[in-house]
Motif scaffolding. Structure first.
Motif, short mmCIF file in Angstrom:
data_model
loop_
_atom_site.label_atom_id
_atom_site.label_comp_id
_atom_site.label_asym_id
_atom_site.label_seq_id
_atom_site.Cartn_x
_atom_site.Cartn_y
_atom_site.Cartn_z
N ALA A 28 -67.48 64.01 -36.59
CA ALA A 28 -66.30 63.13 -36.60
C ALA A 28 -65.98 62.68 -38.01
O ALA A 28 -64.80 62.60 -38.41
CB ALA A 28 -66.55 61.94 -35.69
N ARG A 29 -67.03 62.39 -38.80
CA ARG A 29 -66.80 61.98 -40.19
C ARG A 29 -66.20 63.12 -41.02
O ARG A 29 -65.33 62.89 -41.87
CB ARG A 29 -68.12 61.50 -40.79
N ASN A 30 -66.64 64.34 -40.76
CA ASN A 30 -66.09 65.48 -41.50
C ASN A 30 -64.64 65.76 -41.12
O ASN A 30 -63.85 66.21 -41.96
CB ASN A 30 -66.94 66.73 -41.22
N ILE A 31 -64.26 65.50 -39.87
CA ILE A 31 -62.86 65.67 -39.46
C ILE A 31 -61.96 64.69 -40.24
O ILE A 31 -60.88 65.06 -40.73
CB ILE A 31 -62.72 65.47 -37.94
N VAL A 32 -62.41 63.46 -40.38
CA VAL A 32 -61.63 62.47 -41.12
C VAL A 32 -61.57 62.84 -42.60
O VAL A 32 -60.52 62.71 -43.25
CB VAL A 32 -62.24 61.07 -40.93
N ARG A 33 -62.68 63.32 -43.15
CA ARG A 33 -62.70 63.71 -44.56
C ARG A 33 -61.74 64.87 -44.83
O ARG A 33 -61.00 64.88 -45.82
CB ARG A 33 -64.11 64.11 -44.98
N LYS A 34 -61.72 65.86 -43.96
CA LYS A 34 -60.83 67.02 -44.16
C LYS A 34 -59.37 66.60 -44.06
O LYS A 34 -58.53 67.02 -44.88
CB LYS A 34 -61.15 68.08 -43.11
N SER A 75 -41.89 68.10 -48.69
CA SER A 75 -43.14 68.53 -49.30
C SER A 75 -42.84 69.65 -50.28
O SER A 75 -41.83 70.37 -50.14
CB SER A 75 -44.15 69.00 -48.25
N LEU A 76 -43.73 69.81 -51.25
CA LEU A 76 -43.60 70.92 -52.20
C LEU A 76 -44.22 72.20 -51.66
O LEU A 76 -43.85 73.28 -52.09
CB LEU A 76 -44.27 70.55 -53.53
N GLY A 77 -45.17 72.10 -50.77
CA GLY A 77 -45.79 73.26 -50.15
C GLY A 77 -45.73 73.13 -48.65
O GLY A 77 -44.66 72.99 -48.05
N ARG A 78 -46.88 73.21 -48.02
CA ARG A 78 -46.95 73.02 -46.57
C ARG A 78 -46.70 71.56 -46.22
O ARG A 78 -47.17 70.65 -46.91
CB ARG A 78 -48.32 73.46 -46.07
N GLU A 79 -45.97 71.35 -45.14
CA GLU A 79 -45.62 69.99 -44.76
C GLU A 79 -46.81 69.29 -44.10
O GLU A 79 -47.71 69.93 -43.54
CB GLU A 79 -44.43 70.00 -43.79
N ILE A 80 -46.80 67.96 -44.18
CA ILE A 80 -47.80 67.15 -43.49
C ILE A 80 -47.38 67.06 -42.02
O ILE A 80 -46.26 66.63 -41.71
CB ILE A 80 -47.91 65.76 -44.13
N LYS A 81 -48.26 67.45 -41.12
CA LYS A 81 -47.89 67.52 -39.70
C LYS A 81 -47.85 66.14 -39.06
O LYS A 81 -46.93 65.83 -38.32
CB LYS A 81 -48.89 68.41 -38.96
N ARG A 82 -48.85 65.29 -39.32
CA ARG A 82 -48.93 63.99 -38.66
C ARG A 82 -49.27 62.92 -39.68
O ARG A 82 -49.90 63.20 -40.71
CB ARG A 82 -50.00 64.00 -37.55
N HIS A 83 -48.84 61.69 -39.39
CA HIS A 83 -49.17 60.57 -40.25
C HIS A 83 -50.42 59.84 -39.76
O HIS A 83 -50.75 58.78 -40.30
CB HIS A 83 -48.00 59.58 -40.31
N GLN A 84 -51.09 60.39 -38.75
CA GLN A 84 -52.34 59.84 -38.27
C GLN A 84 -53.23 60.98 -37.77
O GLN A 84 -52.75 62.09 -37.54
CB GLN A 84 -52.10 58.82 -37.14
N ILE A 85 -54.51 60.68 -37.61
CA ILE A 85 -55.47 61.72 -37.22
C ILE A 85 -55.51 61.82 -35.71
O ILE A 85 -55.59 60.82 -35.01
CB ILE A 85 -56.86 61.39 -37.78
N ASN A 86 -55.49 63.03 -35.21
CA ASN A 86 -55.65 63.32 -33.79
C ASN A 86 -56.96 64.09 -33.63
O ASN A 86 -57.06 65.25 -34.03
CB ASN A 86 -54.47 64.13 -33.27
N THR A 87 -57.97 63.46 -33.09
CA THR A 87 -59.30 64.07 -32.98
C THR A 87 -59.77 64.06 -31.53
O THR A 87 -59.46 63.11 -30.78
CB THR A 87 -60.31 63.29 -33.85
N PRO A 88 -60.47 65.08 -31.08
CA PRO A 88 -60.96 65.11 -29.69
C PRO A 88 -62.11 64.13 -29.47
O PRO A 88 -62.87 63.81 -30.39
CB PRO A 88 -61.41 66.56 -29.50
N ILE A 89 -62.23 63.68 -28.24
CA ILE A 89 -63.30 62.74 -27.89
C ILE A 89 -64.63 63.48 -27.74
O ILE A 89 -65.67 63.04 -28.25
CB ILE A 89 -62.95 61.99 -26.59
#
Length: 443
Positions: A212-218, A185-199
């Motif tokens: 939940a939609r805002n978590i995916v958008r961010k 990465s040029l700056g901060r690295e990407i932590k995960r290649h998929q979203i981890n969201t709480p139930i």
């Protein structure tokens, strides 16, 4: 007084023609011309095909601005053009950071072209297929585009969901996974290649749909900002060949300065003094390009090193016919030859260490070693270099050498006896009466 826009345009195009990369010369010439056309009134435009293409937004740099917007932004845009001119001059003078940023713009690591390459990556693998609403769009009751890139949530633990990229976008999925695994990465690295969201939310209730939609958008916005899209295969291979030295680098010689055929006549002393005063009252601060006294010469060796640096942030996608999947190939320091580390070296420089440069455990277990004087010392605790005295160079039978050894042994024995004979301090008593009795017994 600022120069007219035509002078700035000519100076920018002149500096663009001196860039040491052919792709950079084409990219920045097209970029500069389209930016000037976007801020040129329609009545002053030339009747050419390119001028009509600006009205139809075919160049990707924005349509022609309105007259009111041009008048409002005229000063700021002229300052941007002057700043870009100084930056190009510094790059042509051989400044490393400026030249690297020019190549990052050219090959889509930053800037406008990065999002143009990213737009190609965000297209589905099969453009002819009719795309139905994705599972996430149906689940969140929304037709937002960023929801169409994901599969349905899968339960990863009793408290978390995992949302992965859909298989309809396998190129995007492969590029993202490879960048996360390679930690590029040029700056901060990407932590995960998929979203981890709480139930559930913090109150233990099911997560609201809007949250939940805002978590995916961010996550989507942050990831797409840090994602480095792959280059076209032919462009990646050309840069790889130039980094390896298999292809010549298209360097350009700078044109010689013009010769004045009719030099200006020398001014009289009075006019000369007036001109000197006017030049002193301007108070123009020289730019960094003007302050460069010793510009660095740009040669093939420097450009190969620059290409190796840029290649470490570039990739390409190749189709694996055997496994029927996309593979991401990253350029990692391929400018070096394969026999770089196999050069001849002296064996005594690396004696006693393994392949990783560490001491074996059998050598580390040797705690006591014998000094040249015959004394056994704890070498593992020595932190400083021991400087030998003049007595160490005398023969063993010399009286000074024998006396120095005797004093050293006496000092060791005395320090050990003092350490063993020192009485231990009595422990503090908990009762006050016991302390008073102990104090009275000492008198």
């Amino acid at each position: 007084m600022q120069p007219p826009p035509t002078h700035t345009l000519r100076a920018l195009l002149r500096e663009t023609s001196y860039l040491p990369d052919a792709n950079a010369r084409r990219f920045f010439r097209r970029y500069i011309v389209n930016r000037f056309r976007a801020y040129q009134p329609a009545e002053n435009a030339s009747p050419s095909l390119d001028a009509h293409a600006v009205e139809k937004k075919r160049h990707g740099f924005g349509k022609r601005r309105d007259v009111s917007i041009i008048e409002e932004r005229a000063r700021a845009v002229r300052d941007q053009g002057k700043k870009g001119l100084n930056y190009l001059r510094r790059a042509n003078n051989g400044e490393y950071t400026c030249l690297k940023k020019i190549l990052f713009f050219t090959y889509g690591r930053i800037g406008k072209r990065k999002y143009a390459l990213l737009e190609h990556l965000l297209r589905p693998d099969d453009p002819t297929a009719v795309l139905e609403p994705s599972p996430l769009q149906k689940l969140y009751y929304s037709n937002d585009r960023f929801l169409s890139f994901f599969d349905a949530p899968k339960k990863a633990s009793p408290t978390d969901y995992n949302i992965a990229i859909s298989d309809r976008y396998r190129r995007l999925k492969t590029t993202l996974r490879a960048q996360v695994q390679n930690e590029i990465s040029l700056g901060r690295e990407i932590k995960r290649h998929q979203i981890n969201t709480p139930i559930n939310n913090v109150w233990g209730r099911p997560m609201p749909i809007k949250r939940a939609r805002n978590i995916v958008r961010k996550w989507y916005a942050e990831t797409m900002t840090r994602l480095l899209p792959p280059l076209p295969n032919d462009e990646f291979d050309d840069m790889q060949a130039m980094a390896d030295g298999r292809k010549d680098i298209s360097l350009v010689k700078r044109r010689a300065t013009r010769i004045e055929l009719h030099p200006a006549e020398e001014l009289p002393p009075a006019d000369r003094f007036a001109k000197l005063v006017q030049d002193a009252l301007v108070l123009e601060t020289p730019s960094k390009a003007d302050k460069c006294i010793r510009p660095r010469q740009i040669d093939a060796r420097l450009m190969r090193r620059m290409y190796v640096t840029v290649l470490s942030y570039c990739s390409k996608l190749e189709w694996n016919e055997r496994y029927k999947k996309w593979e991401s190939v990253w350029g990692r320091m391929r400018g070096m030859k394969s026999d770089f580390n196999s050069a001849a070296h002296h064996d005594h420089l690396f004696a006693g260490v393994d392949e990783k440069g560490n001491l074996p455990k059998e050598n580390q277990s040797r705690r006591h070693q014998t000094s040249p004087d015959g004394d056994e010392r704890d070498t593992t605790r020595e932190r400083y270099t021991v400087v030998p005295s003049h007595a160490n160079f005398l023969p063993p039978e010399h009286p000074v050498r024998a006396a120095s050894k005797l004093f050293e042994k006496k000092g060791r024995v005395q320090s050990e006896s003092e350490a063993s004979s020192t009485p231990r301090k009595p422990a503090l008593t908990k009762n006050r009466s016991e302390r008073r009795a102990r104090k009275a017994s000492t008198f």
